[in-house]
Write a protein that holds these residues in place. Structure first.
Motif, PDB file in Angstrom:
ATOM      1  N   ALA A  52       5.244  54.230  35.095  1.00 40.10           N
ATOM      2  CA  ALA A  52       5.452  53.004  35.869  1.00 40.10           C
ATOM      3  C   ALA A  52       6.111  53.321  37.204  1.00 40.10           C
ATOM      4  CB  ALA A  52       6.293  52.018  35.073  1.00 40.10           C
ATOM      5  N   ARG A  53       7.049  54.259  37.179  1.00 46.26           N
ATOM      6  CA  ARG A  53       7.747  54.618  38.427  1.00 46.26           C
ATOM      7  C   ARG A  53       6.807  55.351  39.385  1.00 46.26           C
ATOM      8  NH1 ARG A  53      11.601  57.171  36.262  1.00 46.26           N
ATOM      9  NH2 ARG A  53      11.253  59.340  36.852  1.00 46.26           N
ATOM     10  N   VAL A  54       5.983  56.243  38.854  1.00 44.91           N
ATOM     11  CA  VAL A  54       5.025  56.951  39.701  1.00 44.91           C
ATOM     12  C   VAL A  54       4.021  55.966  40.302  1.00 44.91           C
ATOM     13  CG1 VAL A  54       3.147  58.640  39.687  1.00 44.91           C
ATOM     14  CG2 VAL A  54       5.281  59.140  38.479  1.00 44.91           C
ATOM     15  N   GLY A  55       3.519  55.046  39.493  1.00 41.35           N
ATOM     16  CA  GLY A  55       2.690  53.965  40.004  1.00 41.35           C
ATOM     17  C   GLY A  55       1.227  54.280  40.199  1.00 41.35           C
ATOM     18  N   TYR A  56       0.794  55.486  39.864  1.00 41.04           N
ATOM     19  CA  TYR A  56      -0.620  55.817  39.975  1.00 41.04           C
ATOM     20  C   TYR A  56      -1.383  55.263  38.768  1.00 41.04           C
ATOM     21  CZ  TYR A  56       0.878  59.220  43.546  1.00 41.04           C
ATOM     22  OH  TYR A  56       1.422  59.819  44.650  1.00 41.04           O
ATOM     23  N   SER A  57      -2.717  55.301  38.854  1.00 41.98           N
ATOM     24  CA  SER A  57      -3.482  54.742  37.745  1.00 41.98           C
ATOM     25  C   SER A  57      -3.210  55.489  36.448  1.00 41.98           C
ATOM     26  CB  SER A  57      -4.977  54.730  38.059  1.00 41.98           C
ATOM     27  OG  SER A  57      -5.443  56.022  38.358  1.00 41.98           O
ATOM     28  N   GLU A  58      -2.938  56.800  36.516  1.00 41.05           N
ATOM     29  CA  GLU A  58      -2.485  57.536  35.338  1.00 41.05           C
ATOM     30  C   GLU A  58      -1.550  58.663  35.711  1.00 41.05           C
ATOM     31  OE1 GLU A  58      -5.981  55.669  33.177  1.00 41.05           O
ATOM     32  OE2 GLU A  58      -5.959  56.819  35.042  1.00 41.05           O
ATOM     33  N   THR A  59      -0.670  58.960  34.763  1.00 44.66           N
ATOM     34  CA  THR A  59       0.165  60.161  34.805  1.00 44.66           C
ATOM     35  C   THR A  59      -0.046  60.903  33.496  1.00 44.66           C
ATOM     36  OG1 THR A  59       1.822  59.166  36.258  1.00 44.66           O
ATOM     37  CG2 THR A  59       2.531  61.035  34.920  1.00 44.66           C
ATOM     38  N   ALA A  60      -0.235  62.225  33.599  1.00 44.48           N
ATOM     39  CA  ALA A  60      -0.459  63.067  32.419  1.00 44.48           C
ATOM     40  C   ALA A  60       0.829  63.779  32.053  1.00 44.48           C
ATOM     41  CB  ALA A  60      -1.560  64.084  32.697  1.00 44.48           C
ATOM     42  N   PHE A  61       1.115  63.826  30.754  1.00 46.85           N
ATOM     43  CA  PHE A  61       2.310  64.484  30.236  1.00 46.85           C
ATOM     44  C   PHE A  61       1.873  65.605  29.303  1.00 46.85           C
ATOM     45  CE2 PHE A  61       3.429  60.233  31.457  1.00 46.85           C
ATOM     46  CZ  PHE A  61       4.680  60.358  32.042  1.00 46.85           C
ATOM     47  N   VAL A  62       2.276  66.815  29.633  1.00 47.20           N
ATOM     48  CA  VAL A  62       1.851  68.007  28.911  1.00 47.20           C
ATOM     49  C   VAL A  62       3.003  68.535  28.064  1.00 47.20           C
ATOM     50  CG1 VAL A  62       1.009  70.381  29.144  1.00 47.20           C
ATOM     51  CG2 VAL A  62       0.243  68.610  30.756  1.00 47.20           C
ATOM     52  N   VAL A  63       2.688  68.891  26.829  1.00 42.73           N
ATOM     53  CA  VAL A  63       3.641  69.600  25.968  1.00 42.73           C
ATOM     54  C   VAL A  63       2.961  70.898  25.535  1.00 42.73           C
ATOM     55  CG1 VAL A  63       4.959  69.569  23.824  1.00 42.73           C
ATOM     56  CG2 VAL A  63       4.745  67.470  25.182  1.00 42.73           C
ATOM     57  N   PRO A  64       3.396  72.054  26.070  1.00 38.87           N
ATOM     58  CA  PRO A  64       2.785  73.329  25.683  1.00 38.87           C
ATOM     59  C   PRO A  64       3.007  73.623  24.201  1.00 38.87           C
ATOM     60  CG  PRO A  64       4.041  73.548  27.725  1.00 38.87           C
ATOM     61  CD  PRO A  64       4.392  72.212  27.138  1.00 38.87           C
ATOM     62  N   ARG A  65       1.983  74.182  23.567  1.00 39.93           N
ATOM     63  CA  ARG A  65       2.042  74.539  22.157  1.00 39.93           C
ATOM     64  C   ARG A  65       2.290  76.041  22.009  1.00 39.93           C
ATOM     65  NH1 ARG A  65      -2.383  71.064  19.099  1.00 39.93           N
ATOM     66  NH2 ARG A  65      -2.695  73.030  18.011  1.00 39.93           N
TER      67      ARG A  65
END
Length: 282
Positions: free
Chosen positions: A38-51
């Motif tokens: 919501a703060r970034v405000g772009y249509s999407e933000t991707a969140f990565v968790v390395p395995r």
């Protein structure tokens, strides 16, 4: 969390679709991801968790909700990852399934990513739902291209595919955001993929995205993958095929998406494009 900002499906920051990218969201919960998106405000933000096995878990959030898959944020994520770890192959575990991505650097230094979607699907679009979409768009049945019949298409997320009969109809987009957003939320659709066929290898698209709180998406890789599956399922391509989708021109953010459609039924659709970093906001 360190938030990176990229545009995908363009080689200049003034084009493409902006995406937020968090390359290490280890320990972050859903509420934190929602707040960051919501703060970034772009249509999407991707969140990565390395395995531990070197593969990546990825979740995607619009400013309002989580989505199962996002093509432009995947391209942005892969290019951002390549900036730190070098180009090559990645395996992304998303809510939609496993998505494999390959990055490479062009001679001019621009990094491009090609993702292969999960198995696409195509289903009928119920007449009452088509009527609801057309009413919200303020389109009539006469505005549609009969050679590209309306359908629901999936390449990681669901999109109604609605083809305009003319470029002028596609350009004149003034829709009822509340009505369309309500219908899409009830049906679980991510965007509406509005397309116009310029030729057998060139299409133009616009993607209203009211469930995400965004009037229109400038480049939609997930919809491009779904559209590739739609064209194959309906026998509208000579296979194997490749075509280009131009999107964002009517928003002043030109985007170019390359789509490759294998001949094998049910196989994933390849979607590719460039991504470049955006300057940090002041």
């Amino acid at each position: 969390m360190e938030i990176l900002r990229y545009v995908a499906f363009a080689t200049r920051p003034s084009g493409g679709n902006p995406a937020g990218v968090v390359l290490d969201a280890t320990g972050a919960d859903t509420a934190e991801m929602v707040a960051v998106a919501a703060r970034v405000g772009y249509s999407e933000t991707a969140f990565v968790v390395p395995r531990p096995d070197g593969e990546l878990d990825v979740r995607y959030f619009s400013p309002k909700a989580e989505v199962p898959f996002c093509g432009h944020a995947t391209v942005a994520t892969a290019v951002a990852w390549a900036g730190l770890h070098g180009t090559g192959e990645l395996a992304l575990h998303t809510a939609a399934g496993l998505v494999r991505v390959t990055t490479r650097e062009d001679a001019d230094g621009v990094v491009r990513a090609e993702l292969v979607s999960v198995a696409p699907r195509v289903e009928p679009l119920a007449p009452e739902d088509l009527a609801g979409v057309l009413a919200a768009l303020r389109w009539s049945p006469a505005d549609l291209d009969p050679a590209l019949p309306p359908r629901l298409a999936y390449g990681g997320a669901w999109h109604p595919v609605v083809a305009a009969a003319s470029r002028e109809r596609l350009a004149d987009l003034d829709y009822d955001m509340a009505a369309l957003g309500d219908l899409m939320a009830r049906r679980g659709w991510t965007t509406v993929d509005l397309v116009w066929r310029e030729s057998a290898q060139v299409f133009h698209a616009r993607n209203p995205f009211p469930p995400g709180g965004v009037v229109e998406d400038p480049a939609t890789g997930a919809a491009a993958a779904a559209f590739g599956g739609y064209l194959r399922e309906l026998g509208l391509l000579d296979l194997p095929a490749a075509f280009t989708v131009h999107q964002g021109d009517d928003l002043g953010r030109p985007s170019v998406i390359t789509v490759k459609v294998p001949a094998e039924p049910g196989s994933g659709i390849a979607v590719s494009g460039a991504a470049v970093p955006l300057p940090d906001p002041a």
